[in-house]
Design a protein around this motif. Structure first.
Motif, PDB file in Angstrom:
ATOM      1  N   LEU A  86       0.912  -1.255   0.203  1.00  0.00           N
ATOM      2  CA  LEU A  86       0.108  -0.107  -0.273  1.00  0.00           C
ATOM      3  C   LEU A  86       0.990   1.326   0.027  1.00  0.00           C
ATOM      4  N   ARG A  87       1.883   1.107   0.777  1.00  0.00           N
ATOM      5  CA  ARG A  87       2.772   2.285   0.806  1.00  0.00           C
ATOM      6  C   ARG A  87       3.419   2.806  -0.586  1.00  0.00           C
ATOM      7  N   ALA A  88       4.094   1.587  -1.271  1.00  0.00           N
ATOM      8  CA  ALA A  88       4.599   1.554  -2.548  1.00  0.00           C
ATOM      9  C   ALA A  88       3.646   2.177  -3.560  1.00  0.00           C
ATOM     10  N   ALA A  89       2.336   1.844  -3.271  1.00  0.00           N
ATOM     11  CA  ALA A  89       1.185   2.258  -4.380  1.00  0.00           C
ATOM     12  C   ALA A  89       0.749   3.673  -3.956  1.00  0.00           C
ATOM     13  N   GLY A  90       1.143   4.188  -2.958  1.00  0.00           N
ATOM     14  CA  GLY A  90       0.715   5.784  -2.730  1.00  0.00           C
ATOM     15  C   GLY A  90      -0.603   5.717  -2.079  1.00  0.00           C
ATOM     16  N   LEU A  91      -1.100   4.499  -1.424  1.00  0.00           N
ATOM     17  CA  LEU A  91      -2.311   4.315  -0.847  1.00  0.00           C
ATOM     18  C   LEU A  91      -2.362   4.544   0.821  1.00  0.00           C
TER      19      LEU A  91
ATOM     20  N   GLY B 109      -2.076  -0.697  -8.177  1.00  0.00           N
ATOM     21  CA  GLY B 109      -0.680  -0.477  -7.550  1.00  0.00           C
ATOM     22  C   GLY B 109      -0.314  -1.778  -7.000  1.00  0.00           C
ATOM     23  N   PHE B 110      -1.236  -2.731  -6.677  1.00  0.00           N
ATOM     24  CA  PHE B 110      -0.955  -4.145  -6.123  1.00  0.00           C
ATOM     25  C   PHE B 110      -1.472  -5.164  -6.818  1.00  0.00           C
TER      26      PHE B 110
END
Length: 729
Positions: free
Chosen positions: A149-154, A724-725
């Motif tokens: 989630l962090r990597a996806a900006g969420l 994003g994931f």
């Protein structure tokens, strides 16, 4: 800070992490008061570290906003057995069906460390509707699985620095507390407290009574930890009477307090008045209900009180926990009683409590909780002294398909050094040991029948084990070819099961009676028996309940008798979800069920599916060869399959039990490495099994395999992932 949270509307998840005393819960309450969206709030404690408990509370929180289908609650309660196949997908569907954006709050998330509870977070996030958010509030000593989630900006994150008070905020807090300081003095105190709101509040209490100037008082504080400890010990407690200090420190062993339980623990008779007075004085005591009968300490204050108790009277702690355990046991709070007995390190007391309460917790779907209790007893000498615990451990592990663990508990029961009256009123442990031997059927069908008969002779008349004993005696007769005797015993077992609420025995008894009726061509009676089996499962929270597999097999056979091939196929697909639990722990059940299912596959011209089931049955027979009539039945089926030709319909019926166990995990965000860790196998094993699943489902990728499995009904639809994931290998 509330405005900052309201502005983070694009984030799927808000993660607030800070030590105790930073006002996390207060901040969330202020946000909820100013946000137009409804908040579904779950305050967690360590007893929720069980997927069945966690998902049930989530369903209840969602239900408070929008009515939830009762099937969702059943799926939640069965999450210990079917977390990925039904539990999370149906909770996710409930979230996805929300008619308006909501905020789902998980407060005190740090108490969760069970892997399945943590793994549930990402798929739940995937299910949130547009404009909805998940909020995770935790202390700084844990990290939920949020990397993707962090990597996806969420992800929107707030930490201790964000929650710490500014100098102006600190000045305002001190002013409201009635403390007069200059801006520079407030800034100096805030620097020493590192913006910690709880520390500043404690300082305000101290400064109000200080006989020195604020500047002198402030200079005596030398850091957050010492600041609190010094103030707490030398100032806050010193203002209380010795009897009040004794009450608070002794009550600190309790996670929740009422007048009666505090009376029991502290040896007083005025606890209710004391709790009310402390709450009125704002002494870090929070009411838990509108009637103000139950309270809890602020976590920070409780931690300090417990530390003080350990310092001034460490020998009292075990006795206080024992008193708390006794009170909770008398008042029907089994889980609290067990936790306090464990805190007292009274393992024999814990064993007695678990022996009395494991069955109702297991029946309610709290399987992980029961297994957590059982994991406390690795020492053979403890199990040897506690035959009831050993008996339940053998039974639970057998139903979960864990052969080695079932055998370990059975050995402890058979070699118990204590021959005492059992919780069901039976005079000794011997009949329990006879019953477990009959269930596990380690020495063949003839010995199984003898063990079941001995159990019936020795069990108390009202024992909850009598229905299973009757059914096991009936099975032994059935597999020795004594059909009339078997039918009579199944009838008695079914009747006693209805009176005792024995789901396992009742479902098996009626399903076996249905199979006997089908063997003699009596479709009407088979219909009646299966309807009665359904009545046992109607309010049973564990949807994927092991004895239901034999009922599904009988129902599929009945469907074929009525010419309903499509219905039979659907029932076979449903049974596939449960097949991974069939192991040689209960060998006769695993073999009989697979043979019945294989016959239906063969009748549908699905030869490959029948062969897969026969191979699994043969594997059990190799380990337990003395299974009576099941052995020639398997041989007859083998000969029948040798010359049979199938339709080659490719509907995934050849998935093995291991592949069926893997399939629900393929629908998740977990990588092959993470799946391997949860299945206790190597990554290469998972990869090989996944490739086999793809081939059998006629799929070229994981996502295609998931789509095919959902279409076939082998798993529920997973949550749709946000951008994003994606599931990875």
């Amino acid at each position: 800070m509330v405005n900052r949270l309201r502005a983070a509307s694009e984030a799927r998840v808000v993660h607030i992490t800070a030590p105790a005393g930073y006002g996390k819960t207060t901040l969330l309450a202020q946000w909820a008061a100013r946000d137009p969206r409804p908040f579904a709030w779950v305050s967690l404690d360590r007893r929720d570290n069980d997927p069945a408990a966690l998902l049930t509370y989530l369903a209840s929180a969602i239900d408070a906003i929008q009515q939830v289908d009762p099937m969702v609650f059943r799926a939640a309660a069965s999450a210990s057995d079917s977390l990925w196949s039904t539990g999370i997908p149906r909770i996710g569907a409930a979230l996805a069906s929300a008619s308006r954006p909501i905020v789902l709050v998980l407060d005190d998330f740090h108490v969760l460390d069970h892997r399945d509870c943590l793994d549930a977070i990402e798929p739940l996030v995937s299910s949130l509707t547009e404009g909805s958010q998940l909020v995770i509030s935790a202390r700084a000593d844990g990290e939920p699985p949020l990397a993707r989630l962090r990597a996806a900006g969420l992800l929107h994150e707030l930490g201790a620095r964000d929650l710490g008070l500014s100098d102006s905020d600190a000045k305002s807090l001190l002013d409201r507390a009635g403390v007069t300081v200059t801006d520079d003095e407030a800034a100096a105190l805030n620097e020493r407290a590192e913006g910690w709101p709880a520390g500043l509040y404690l300082a305000a209490l101290f400064l109000k009574d200080a006989e020195v100037s604020p500047a002198e008082a402030i200079s005596s504080f030398s850091g957050q930890d010492q600041f609190v400890v010094d103030y707490f010990r030398s100032e806050l407690l010193s203002r209380l009477k010795p009897s009040e200090v004794e009450f608070l420190t002794r009550a600190s062993v309790l996670d929740r307090m009422s007048g009666p339980v505090c009376d029991e623990v502290t040896g007083r008779s005025d606890s209710a008045k004391r709790l009310e007075a402390f709450a009125h004085a704002n002494l870090f005591l929070l009411p838990l209900d509108h009637d103000r009968r139950w309270y809890r300490f602020h976590h920070l204050f409780q931690d300090m009180l417990r530390s003080e108790l350990e310092r001034i009277d460490p020998t009292a702690v075990p006795e206080l926990h024992r008193r708390a355990a006794a009170w909770h046991e008398r008042h029907g709070h089994a889980e609290h009683a067990i936790d306090h007995a464990f805190a007292a390190r009274d393992m024999d007391g814990v064993a007695q409590l678990v022996g009395r309460h494991a069955l109702p917790f297991y029946r309610s779907g709290r399987v992980v909780t029961v297994e957590r209790w059982l994991q406390w007893f690795d020492e053979p000498d403890v199990l040897g002294r506690q035959p009831a615990l050993a008996g339940f451990g053998a039974w639970v592990n057998a139903l979960r398909g864990r052969t080695e663990e079932a055998e370990r508990y059975a050995y402890a029961l058979e070699h118990s050094v204590q021959d005492v009256r059992m919780p069901d009123g039976t005079a000794s442990a011997r009949p329990w040991a006879d019953l477990v031997r009959a269930l596990l059927c380690r020495h063949g069908i003839s010995q199984m029948g003898a063990d079941a008969s001995k159990a019936l002779d020795g069990l108390a008349p009202a024992s909850y084990w009598r229905p299973p004993a009757l059914v096991l005696a009936a099975v032994a007769n059935l597999l020795e070819g004594e059909l009339e005797e078997a039918e009579q015993l199944f009838g008695r077992g079914a009747e006693e099961s209805a009176g005792a609420g024995a789901v396992y025995a009742g479902v098996v008894a009626h399903s076996e009676l249905a199979l006997l009726a089908l063997d003699r061509g009596d479709r009407r009676q088979a219909d009646i028996e299966l309807a009665r089996a359904d009545e046992f499962l109607e309010n049973q929270p564990i949807e994927e309940y092991l004895p239901a597999v034999i009922k599904l097999a009988a129902s599929a056979r009945l469907a074929l008798e009525y010419g309903q091939a499509a219905t039979a196929r659907e029932l076979l697909l449903t049974s596939a979800r449960m097949r991974p639990h069939l192991s040689r722990a209960i060998p006769w059940f695993a073999v009989q069920t697979r043979l019945e299912l294989a016959r239906v596959h063969l009748a549908l011209a699905d030869v490959d599916g029948a062969k897969t089931l026969l191979r699994e049955a043969d594997d059990v027979i190799r380990h337990r060869p003395d299974l009576g009539t099941l052995v020639p039945e398997a041989s007859d089926l083998r000969h029948g399959l040798a010359n049979a030709s199938g339709l080659g319909n490719g509907w995934a019926s050849t998935l093995t039990a291991a592949e069926l166990r893997l399939l629900p995990l393929l629908t998740t965000h977990l990588s092959f490495r993470e799946i391997a860790e949860r299945l206790f196998v190597s990554r290469n094993t998972v990869k090989s099994q996944a490739i086999s699943v793809y081939r059998k489902l006629d799929a070229s990728s994981r996502s295609e395999a998931i789509e095919r499995a959902v279409a076939l009904g082998l798993v529920d639809a997973p949550a749709s992932a946000p951008p994003g994931f994606t599931p990875t290998g």
